[in-house]
Design a protein around this motif. Structure first.
Motif, PDB file in Angstrom:
ATOM      1  N   GLU A 206       0.828  -1.212   0.000  1.00 33.77           N
ATOM      2  CA  GLU A 206       0.000   0.000   0.000  1.00 33.77           C
ATOM      3  C   GLU A 206       0.859   1.257   0.000  1.00 33.77           C
ATOM      4  N   GLN A 207       1.943   1.278   0.741  1.00 35.08           N
ATOM      5  CA  GLN A 207       2.852   2.430   0.747  1.00 35.08           C
ATOM      6  C   GLN A 207       3.482   2.618  -0.624  1.00 35.08           C
ATOM      7  N   ASN A 208       3.867   1.511  -1.258  1.00 36.66           N
ATOM      8  CA  ASN A 208       4.478   1.604  -2.581  1.00 36.66           C
ATOM      9  C   ASN A 208       3.482   2.128  -3.614  1.00 36.66           C
ATOM     10  N   ILE A 209       2.230   1.672  -3.509  1.00 37.78           N
ATOM     11  CA  ILE A 209       1.185   2.173  -4.420  1.00 37.78           C
ATOM     12  C   ILE A 209       0.997   3.670  -4.228  1.00 37.78           C
ATOM     13  N   SER A 210       1.026   4.124  -2.982  1.00 35.99           N
ATOM     14  CA  SER A 210       0.885   5.554  -2.706  1.00 35.99           C
ATOM     15  C   SER A 210       2.018   6.350  -3.349  1.00 35.99           C
ATOM     16  N   ILE A 211       3.246   5.811  -3.238  1.00 40.26           N
ATOM     17  CA  ILE A 211       4.407   6.487  -3.848  1.00 40.26           C
ATOM     18  C   ILE A 211       4.248   6.533  -5.372  1.00 40.26           C
ATOM     19  N   GLN A 212       3.814   5.419  -5.948  1.00 38.39           N
ATOM     20  CA  GLN A 212       3.674   5.363  -7.399  1.00 38.39           C
ATOM     21  C   GLN A 212       2.535   6.254  -7.895  1.00 38.39           C
ATOM     22  N   GLN A 213       1.484   6.400  -7.120  1.00 37.81           N
ATOM     23  CA  GLN A 213       0.402   7.295  -7.509  1.00 37.81           C
ATOM     24  C   GLN A 213       0.870   8.752  -7.486  1.00 37.81           C
ATOM     25  N   LEU A 216       2.820   9.115 -10.527  1.00 34.40           N
ATOM     26  CA  LEU A 216       1.936   9.222 -11.687  1.00 34.40           C
ATOM     27  C   LEU A 216       1.427  10.651 -11.845  1.00 34.40           C
ATOM     28  N   GLU A 217       1.029  11.284 -10.740  1.00 39.13           N
ATOM     29  CA  GLU A 217       0.560  12.670 -10.804  1.00 39.13           C
ATOM     30  C   GLU A 217       1.676  13.600 -11.268  1.00 39.13           C
ATOM     31  N   MET A 218       2.895  13.310 -10.787  1.00 38.64           N
ATOM     32  CA  MET A 218       4.030  14.148 -11.194  1.00 38.64           C
ATOM     33  C   MET A 218       4.281  14.019 -12.698  1.00 38.64           C
ATOM     34  N   VAL A 219       4.213  12.754 -13.207  1.00 34.65           N
ATOM     35  CA  VAL A 219       4.453  12.540 -14.639  1.00 34.65           C
ATOM     36  C   VAL A 219       3.371  13.227 -15.471  1.00 34.65           C
ATOM     37  N   LYS A 220       2.141  13.198 -14.990  1.00 32.50           N
ATOM     38  CA  LYS A 220       1.057  13.864 -15.715  1.00 32.50           C
ATOM     39  C   LYS A 220       1.288  15.369 -15.781  1.00 32.50           C
ATOM     40  N   GLN A 221       1.778  15.945 -14.681  1.00 32.80           N
ATOM     41  CA  GLN A 221       2.059  17.379 -14.673  1.00 32.80           C
ATOM     42  C   GLN A 221       3.191  17.712 -15.640  1.00 32.80           C
ATOM     43  N   LEU A 222       4.214  16.842 -15.635  1.00 32.79           N
ATOM     44  CA  LEU A 222       5.342  17.096 -16.541  1.00 32.79           C
ATOM     45  C   LEU A 222       4.919  16.939 -17.996  1.00 32.79           C
ATOM     46  N   GLN A 223       3.952  16.079 -18.237  1.00 33.49           N
ATOM     47  CA  GLN A 223       3.462  15.905 -19.610  1.00 33.49           C
ATOM     48  C   GLN A 223       2.776  17.173 -20.102  1.00 33.49           C
ATOM     49  N   LEU A 224       2.084  17.870 -19.195  1.00 37.20           N
ATOM     50  CA  LEU A 224       1.419  19.119 -19.586  1.00 37.20           C
ATOM     51  C   LEU A 224       2.425  20.157 -20.073  1.00 37.20           C
ATOM     52  N   TYR A 225       3.625  20.105 -19.505  1.00 38.32           N
ATOM     53  CA  TYR A 225       4.646  21.079 -19.898  1.00 38.32           C
ATOM     54  C   TYR A 225       5.599  20.516 -20.956  1.00 38.32           C
ATOM     55  N   ARG A 234       1.473   6.093 -19.262  1.00 36.45           N
ATOM     56  CA  ARG A 234       0.871   4.764 -19.371  1.00 36.45           C
ATOM     57  C   ARG A 234       1.677   3.713 -18.575  1.00 36.45           C
ATOM     58  N   ARG A 235       2.977   3.823 -18.580  1.00 34.87           N
ATOM     59  CA  ARG A 235       3.796   2.869 -17.822  1.00 34.87           C
ATOM     60  C   ARG A 235       3.527   2.994 -16.328  1.00 34.87           C
ATOM     61  N   TYR A 236       3.398   4.231 -15.861  1.00 32.17           N
ATOM     62  CA  TYR A 236       3.093   4.452 -14.441  1.00 32.17           C
ATOM     63  C   TYR A 236       1.711   3.907 -14.104  1.00 32.17           C
ATOM     64  N   GLU A 237       0.743   4.150 -14.972  1.00 33.66           N
ATOM     65  CA  GLU A 237      -0.617   3.662 -14.730  1.00 33.66           C
ATOM     66  C   GLU A 237      -0.645   2.126 -14.668  1.00 33.66           C
ATOM     67  N   ALA A 238       0.123   1.500 -15.565  1.00 31.09           N
ATOM     68  CA  ALA A 238       0.179   0.033 -15.583  1.00 31.09           C
ATOM     69  C   ALA A 238       0.817  -0.511 -14.300  1.00 31.09           C
ATOM     70  N   GLU A 239       1.861   0.177 -13.816  1.00 31.47           N
ATOM     71  CA  GLU A 239       2.545  -0.264 -12.596  1.00 31.47           C
ATOM     72  C   GLU A 239       1.619  -0.160 -11.386  1.00 31.47           C
ATOM     73  N   VAL A 240       0.859   0.937 -11.329  1.00 31.50           N
ATOM     74  CA  VAL A 240      -0.087   1.120 -10.221  1.00 31.50           C
ATOM     75  C   VAL A 240      -1.170   0.045 -10.267  1.00 31.50           C
ATOM     76  N   ALA A 241      -1.706  -0.224 -11.464  1.00 30.44           N
ATOM     77  CA  ALA A 241      -2.758  -1.246 -11.602  1.00 30.44           C
ATOM     78  C   ALA A 241      -2.235  -2.630 -11.227  1.00 30.44           C
ATOM     79  N   LYS A 242      -1.003  -2.931 -11.603  1.00 33.83           N
ATOM     80  CA  LYS A 242      -0.418  -4.238 -11.283  1.00 33.83           C
ATOM     81  C   LYS A 242      -0.303  -4.419  -9.774  1.00 33.83           C
TER      82      LYS A 242
END
Length: 479
Positions: A206-213, A216-225, A234-242
């Motif tokens: 659960e702690q690892n999922i929290s870190i990865q989420q 994921l938010e950080m990567v989404k923000q960086l994608q905007l810029y 997508r890789r981050y989303e897949a890792e969280v789902a796994k």
């Protein structure tokens, strides 16, 4: 010497010779057990102190575990089944004890019979003088009651040895119950600590999922810029789902272990009370192994095998006694008359009988020989089983001593690995934010840290399991 005396003498000698022939027993080999063990478990380590003498209530310090063990020892179905086997063995002692005491029965009977005219008895009846005007009765009555006793004189100690065998088997069954308790205590402890380890695995995931989420938010923000691509998202989303899917696998595993504990406690599934937060801080106890020869006294399974071996040796004597003559005495006292009105007339209707019987096997002793050979084979088998349990006990202790030492070194190195990987996550994140590292470096750092923490928790569980197994192998856990 008269012809009659000579005939009696020859018959007596003949009977004596036949009985001596009947007493002959085959020569068989009795195996002497080998109980030799090395002087120490580990070279240079010799200590008379032995953790096996510590009661399990003093060995385990977790109050939740102690509560579970209290319930298990009382309520476990296998223990209760074993208690009934012990009761059967105890009743067998009483049955064997009664066999070499006289049997006294009370009985009564009544009947009427008519014999054929052209028989010895019929001819006698025809010529018996009877009162004038009366005939001999066509149907003659037979009424009787009294005490009847039979007693086999146990000259060869066959029956007394059989009773001693029953005593030894009863004592062996009690040791079997102690060994069952030892295994039960260890199994409940293993399952309990496995449950704590799974709780920590769940918390780590659960702690690892929290870190990865957060990543994921950080990567989404960086994608905007325009700092990263959709592939990273997508890789981050897949890792969280796994990892989220693994949560349900762990939860199912926890349910299975909880139900296993409830089964051992002899009850239906229900939540198991436990405190998992301090699991990683638990320090396995340093156990005192004593010297190998103490296993012979401390291990219930070894004591059980020793008693079974003694019973098997006595059973040879019981089987050998079947070749010898058996002596029995039959006696009775009571009343016997042809009509009820005369039944209790004394002394006319008083009947007494006493007889002795001497019987020895003569021809076709195959069944007796086979039983004797089987008893001998079972004694040899019991001796080998006794030796095997001793060797197994020594091996189990030696394995766990080595296991504990290697696990301690393993745990220290894994702790260093986890510390380094935790730091690598922060470094990877900083480098990724400054565009000096790829998102894959961050993902790999997080994944490696998750796996390393998982291994660390499993190693801690193995350390505790090794402690419990060594305690059991030394003979502790049944007191």
């Amino acid at each position: 010497m008269t012809m009659k005396n000579k005939t009696f003498k020859h018959m007596s000698l003949g009977v004596l010779g036949l009985m001596l022939q009947a007493c002959g027993t085959p020569d068989l080999l009795i195996k002497k057990e080998d109980t030799q063990l090395p002087a120490v478990f580990k070279e240079g380590v010799s200590d008379q102190a032995n953790t096996a003498n510590i009661k399990w209530k003093d060995f385990f310090g977790d109050p939740d575990l102690l509560n579970l063990l209290d319930i298990a020892v009382v309520n476990n179905k296998e223990i209760n089944i074993m208690m009934q086997r012990i009761s059967v063995a105890q009743n067998e002692i009483q049955a064997r004890r009664g066999e070499y005491l006289p049997f006294v029965n009370i009985g009564a009977g009544a009947g009427r019979d008519k014999v054929g005219q052209f028989t010895r008895s019929g001819a006698v009846e025809e010529n018996l003088p009877v009162a004038e005007g009366r005939d001999f009765p066509r149907y003659v009555g037979d009424f009787r009651f009294g005490l009847f006793s039979t007693w086999e004189i146990d000259i060869w100690k066959k029956l007394r040895n059989a009773k001693k065998v029953a005593v030894l088997e009863y004592m062996a069954s009690k040791e079997g119950k102690n060994f069952l308790v030892t295994n039960l205590v260890a199994e409940v402890a293993h399952s309990y600590y496995e449950l704590l380890a799974l709780d920590n695995q769940l918390n780590n995931l659960e702690q690892n999922i929290s870190i990865q989420q957060n990543g994921l938010e950080m990567v989404k923000q960086l994608q905007l810029y325009g700092r990263t691509s959709t592939l990273a998202v997508r890789r981050y989303e897949a890792e969280v789902a796994k990892n989220k899917s693994k949560l349900y696998e762990l939860k199912q595993h926890i349910t299975v272990v909880e139900n296993r504990i409830n089964f051992l406690l002899g009850r239906t599934p229900q939540p198991i009370q436990r405190a998992s937060s301090s699991f990683m801080d638990f320090k396995p106890k340093m156990l005192k192994t004593g010297i190998p020869s103490q296993l012979l006294q401390n291990r219930p399974d070894i004591r059980q095998a020793e008693l079974e071996l003694a019973a098997a040796a006595l059973n040879i004597n019981v089987a050998r006694a079947n070749f010898y003559p058996s002596f029995s005495i039959n006696a009775g006292v009571g009343f016997d008359a042809f009509a009820l009105k005369y039944l209790i007339n004394t002394p006319e209707s008083l009947a007494v009988t006493i007889a002795g019987e001497l019987v020895a096997p003569l021809v076709n002793k195959n069944a007796i020989k086979a039983e004797y050979k089987n008893a001998n084979a079972k004694q040899i088998q019991a001796a080998y089983e006794y030796e095997q349990r001793i060797i197994r006990a020594y091996t189990e202790v030696a394995n766990q001593i080595s296991n504990i030492d290697n696990l301690d070194k393993n745990y220290q190195l894994k702790t260093s690995q986890v510390e380094a990987l935790v730091q690598s996550i922060d470094v990877a994140n900083q480098l990724f934010k400054s565009a000096r590292a790829d998102y894959l470096d961050v993902l790999l750092a997080q994944r490696d840290t998750l796996d390393a923490k998982k291994d660390l928790i499993e190693t801690k569980q193995k350390q505790i399991d090794a402690m419990v197994d060594l305690y059991k192998s030394l003979g502790g856990g049944w007191q």
